[in-house]
Every structure is written in structure tokens, then in C-alpha cells.
Design a protein around this motif. Sequence first.
Motif, PDB file in Angstrom:
ATOM      1  N   SER A 184      -3.923  10.326  -1.549  1.00  0.00           N
ATOM      2  CA  SER A 184      -3.903   9.035  -0.869  1.00  0.00           C
ATOM      3  C   SER A 184      -5.178   8.299  -1.278  1.00  0.00           C
ATOM      4  O   SER A 184      -6.160   8.920  -1.679  1.00  0.00           O
ATOM      5  CB  SER A 184      -3.883   9.237   0.644  1.00  0.00           C
ATOM      6  N   CYS A 185      -5.145   6.986  -1.170  1.00  0.00           N
ATOM      7  CA  CYS A 185      -6.331   6.204  -1.494  1.00  0.00           C
ATOM      8  C   CYS A 185      -6.975   5.688  -0.205  1.00  0.00           C
ATOM      9  O   CYS A 185      -6.372   4.896   0.519  1.00  0.00           O
ATOM     10  CB  CYS A 185      -6.001   5.031  -2.407  1.00  0.00           C
ATOM     11  N   PRO A 186      -8.197   6.114   0.066  1.00  0.00           N
ATOM     12  CA  PRO A 186      -8.890   5.663   1.277  1.00  0.00           C
ATOM     13  C   PRO A 186      -9.423   4.232   1.166  1.00  0.00           C
ATOM     14  O   PRO A 186      -9.999   3.717   2.116  1.00  0.00           O
ATOM     15  CB  PRO A 186     -10.037   6.664   1.416  1.00  0.00           C
ATOM     16  N   LYS A 187      -9.224   3.598   0.028  1.00  0.00           N
ATOM     17  CA  LYS A 187      -9.727   2.233  -0.175  1.00  0.00           C
ATOM     18  C   LYS A 187      -8.728   1.165   0.264  1.00  0.00           C
ATOM     19  O   LYS A 187      -8.995  -0.025   0.134  1.00  0.00           O
ATOM     20  CB  LYS A 187     -10.095   2.011  -1.651  1.00  0.00           C
ATOM     21  N   LEU A 188      -7.586   1.588   0.792  1.00  0.00           N
ATOM     22  CA  LEU A 188      -6.607   0.616   1.296  1.00  0.00           C
ATOM     23  C   LEU A 188      -7.139  -0.058   2.552  1.00  0.00           C
ATOM     24  O   LEU A 188      -7.708   0.589   3.422  1.00  0.00           O
ATOM     25  CB  LEU A 188      -5.280   1.294   1.636  1.00  0.00           C
ATOM     26  N   LEU A 189      -6.916  -1.347   2.636  1.00  0.00           N
ATOM     27  CA  LEU A 189      -7.288  -2.106   3.829  1.00  0.00           C
ATOM     28  C   LEU A 189      -6.182  -1.960   4.874  1.00  0.00           C
ATOM     29  O   LEU A 189      -5.067  -1.530   4.541  1.00  0.00           O
ATOM     30  CB  LEU A 189      -7.481  -3.571   3.458  1.00  0.00           C
ATOM     31  N   PRO A 190      -6.425  -2.316   6.115  1.00  0.00           N
ATOM     32  CA  PRO A 190      -5.391  -2.199   7.150  1.00  0.00           C
ATOM     33  C   PRO A 190      -4.086  -2.956   6.811  1.00  0.00           C
ATOM     34  O   PRO A 190      -3.015  -2.546   7.232  1.00  0.00           O
ATOM     35  CB  PRO A 190      -6.060  -2.798   8.393  1.00  0.00           C
ATOM     36  N   ASN A 191      -4.189  -4.015   6.005  1.00  0.00           N
ATOM     37  CA  ASN A 191      -2.985  -4.765   5.629  1.00  0.00           C
ATOM     38  C   ASN A 191      -2.258  -4.138   4.440  1.00  0.00           C
ATOM     39  O   ASN A 191      -1.275  -4.685   3.942  1.00  0.00           O
ATOM     40  CB  ASN A 191      -3.324  -6.225   5.329  1.00  0.00           C
TER      41      ASN A 191
ATOM     42  N   GLY B 281       0.787  -1.223   0.000  1.00  0.00           N
ATOM     43  CA  GLY B 281       0.000   0.000   0.000  1.00  0.00           C
ATOM     44  C   GLY B 281       0.817   1.269   0.000  1.00  0.00           C
ATOM     45  O   GLY B 281       0.265   2.356  -0.167  1.00  0.00           O
ATOM     46  N   ASN B 282       2.125   1.172   0.156  1.00  0.00           N
ATOM     47  CA  ASN B 282       2.980   2.356   0.167  1.00  0.00           C
ATOM     48  C   ASN B 282       2.766   3.192  -1.100  1.00  0.00           C
ATOM     49  O   ASN B 282       2.769   4.411  -1.053  1.00  0.00           O
ATOM     50  CB  ASN B 282       4.449   1.945   0.301  1.00  0.00           C
ATOM     51  N   CYS B 283       2.548   2.508  -2.225  1.00  0.00           N
ATOM     52  CA  CYS B 283       2.387   3.178  -3.507  1.00  0.00           C
ATOM     53  C   CYS B 283       1.092   3.995  -3.592  1.00  0.00           C
ATOM     54  O   CYS B 283       0.960   4.862  -4.451  1.00  0.00           O
ATOM     55  CB  CYS B 283       2.429   2.158  -4.638  1.00  0.00           C
ATOM     56  N   CYS B 284       0.152   3.744  -2.709  1.00  0.00           N
ATOM     57  CA  CYS B 284      -1.145   4.416  -2.759  1.00  0.00           C
ATOM     58  C   CYS B 284      -1.357   5.402  -1.616  1.00  0.00           C
ATOM     59  O   CYS B 284      -2.455   5.907  -1.427  1.00  0.00           O
ATOM     60  CB  CYS B 284      -2.262   3.372  -2.736  1.00  0.00           C
ATOM     61  N   LYS B 285      -0.306   5.660  -0.856  1.00  0.00           N
ATOM     62  CA  LYS B 285      -0.461   6.538   0.311  1.00  0.00           C
ATOM     63  C   LYS B 285      -0.018   7.978   0.063  1.00  0.00           C
ATOM     64  O   LYS B 285      -0.451   8.885   0.773  1.00  0.00           O
ATOM     65  CB  LYS B 285       0.315   5.964   1.499  1.00  0.00           C
ATOM     66  N   LYS B 286       0.843   8.198  -0.914  1.00  0.00           N
ATOM     67  CA  LYS B 286       1.289   9.557  -1.210  1.00  0.00           C
ATOM     68  C   LYS B 286       1.717   9.608  -2.673  1.00  0.00           C
ATOM     69  O   LYS B 286       2.882   9.539  -3.011  1.00  0.00           O
ATOM     70  CB  LYS B 286       2.441   9.978  -0.287  1.00  0.00           C
ATOM     71  N   LEU B 287       0.722   9.725  -3.557  1.00  0.00           N
ATOM     72  CA  LEU B 287       0.989   9.706  -4.985  1.00  0.00           C
ATOM     73  C   LEU B 287       0.604  11.028  -5.614  1.00  0.00           C
ATOM     74  O   LEU B 287      -0.143  11.807  -5.028  1.00  0.00           O
ATOM     75  CB  LEU B 287       0.230   8.551  -5.646  1.00  0.00           C
ATOM     76  N   THR B 288       1.137  11.270  -6.789  1.00  0.00           N
ATOM     77  CA  THR B 288       0.757  12.450  -7.557  1.00  0.00           C
ATOM     78  C   THR B 288       0.063  11.981  -8.821  1.00  0.00           C
ATOM     79  O   THR B 288       0.251  10.839  -9.252  1.00  0.00           O
ATOM     80  CB  THR B 288       1.977  13.325  -7.932  1.00  0.00           C
ATOM     81  N   LEU B 289      -0.713  12.848  -9.410  1.00  0.00           N
ATOM     82  CA  LEU B 289      -1.403  12.533 -10.653  1.00  0.00           C
ATOM     83  C   LEU B 289      -0.956  13.501 -11.727  1.00  0.00           C
ATOM     84  O   LEU B 289      -0.812  14.700 -11.469  1.00  0.00           O
ATOM     85  CB  LEU B 289      -2.920  12.636 -10.452  1.00  0.00           C
ATOM     86  N   SER B 290      -0.717  12.972 -12.913  1.00  0.00           N
ATOM     87  CA  SER B 290      -0.299  13.812 -14.027  1.00  0.00           C
ATOM     88  C   SER B 290      -0.844  13.241 -15.319  1.00  0.00           C
ATOM     89  O   SER B 290      -1.306  12.112 -15.363  1.00  0.00           O
ATOM     90  CB  SER B 290       1.233  13.900 -14.089  1.00  0.00           C
ATOM     91  N   THR B 291      -0.768  14.036 -16.370  1.00  0.00           N
ATOM     92  CA  THR B 291      -1.181  13.566 -17.686  1.00  0.00           C
ATOM     93  C   THR B 291       0.039  13.155 -18.507  1.00  0.00           C
ATOM     94  O   THR B 291      -0.091  12.761 -19.645  1.00  0.00           O
ATOM     95  CB  THR B 291      -1.979  14.648 -18.433  1.00  0.00           C
TER      96      THR B 291
END
Length: 150
Positions: A82-89, A20-30
Motif C-alpha cells: 500500500s502507499c502511505p502517501k495517499l491523501l484522504p481524498n 487511490g484504489n490502485c495504490c491501496k493493494k498492489l503487487t510489485l514484479s519485474t
Amino acid sequence: MDAVEHGVVTSLCDICPKPGNCCKKLTLSTGPGEYITFWKDDGFAAAEARMEEWKLPFVPIEINHTFTDDQTGSEYVDYYYSCPKLLPNGRCGIYDDRPALCRSYQPGADGLCVFHANGALRQPVKHGNRSTRQIKKLARSILQIADRPR
């Protein structure tokens, strides 16, 4: 079921020491250097509305860059999300229904992934009874398989 413990490793995600590290602090670009920006005065609301419009689960968590419009002097920003859909694991809670953007992400392709070449596992980690060296060896194998022509 832990894929590593059962001998089934099909993705770097299966051996990730920081799920989940990849979904906790990401940026979005085109594209490279093409940030998705919003007027700073609008706060998170404009970014949240855009995520809803694009049907992406991400929420803005902090400013990444601040820019100044040359003509008006107004500031605009891009955000970390960040993605709030991450599970605790650390695994995806909407994996089967995740957005195309998430489906197309290639683990190891950029700095979001702990296996990225520029920052790959600099610190010792353990995954079950596997050492950093064993995890790196598995990661190299997976990357080689992924790079083969189909």
C-alpha cells in the motif's frame, strides 16, 4: 479544483470513482509472473528495507503468495503493498515528486485500475452528477486518445 467539474479530463484518474484504489493493494514484479520475493521468516522487514533501497514509498501489508524452495524447503513470499502517501481524498500526496514507477503506470492497463476491461465498473457509481454510463463513455474516449500514435 475538480477537473471533471471544470470540463478538463486528461486522464482516467480525473474521472475515477475510487481514487487511490490502485495504490491501496498492489503487487510489485519485474515482469509477468516475476514476483519480488523475500524469505518468509524475515517478515516485512526485508521488504521494507528493499522499498527504502529502491526509494519507493510502499509498505507491505499482507502476503500475496507463498512459495517453497525446492532445495531447502524454506518458504518465501511476495507481498501486497500500500502507499502511505495517499491523501484522504485518494489522490497522491507526492504527485510532483512521485517515483518513476508511479509516473509510468498507465491507468486502465491492469486490474489495479477500476477502468480495466476485465473489471471495469461492474457496479453503478456516481462521480458528481455523472452516471456510470457517462463515466464509461469518458473512459473509452480517454483510452482512445491515449492509444493514438504520437
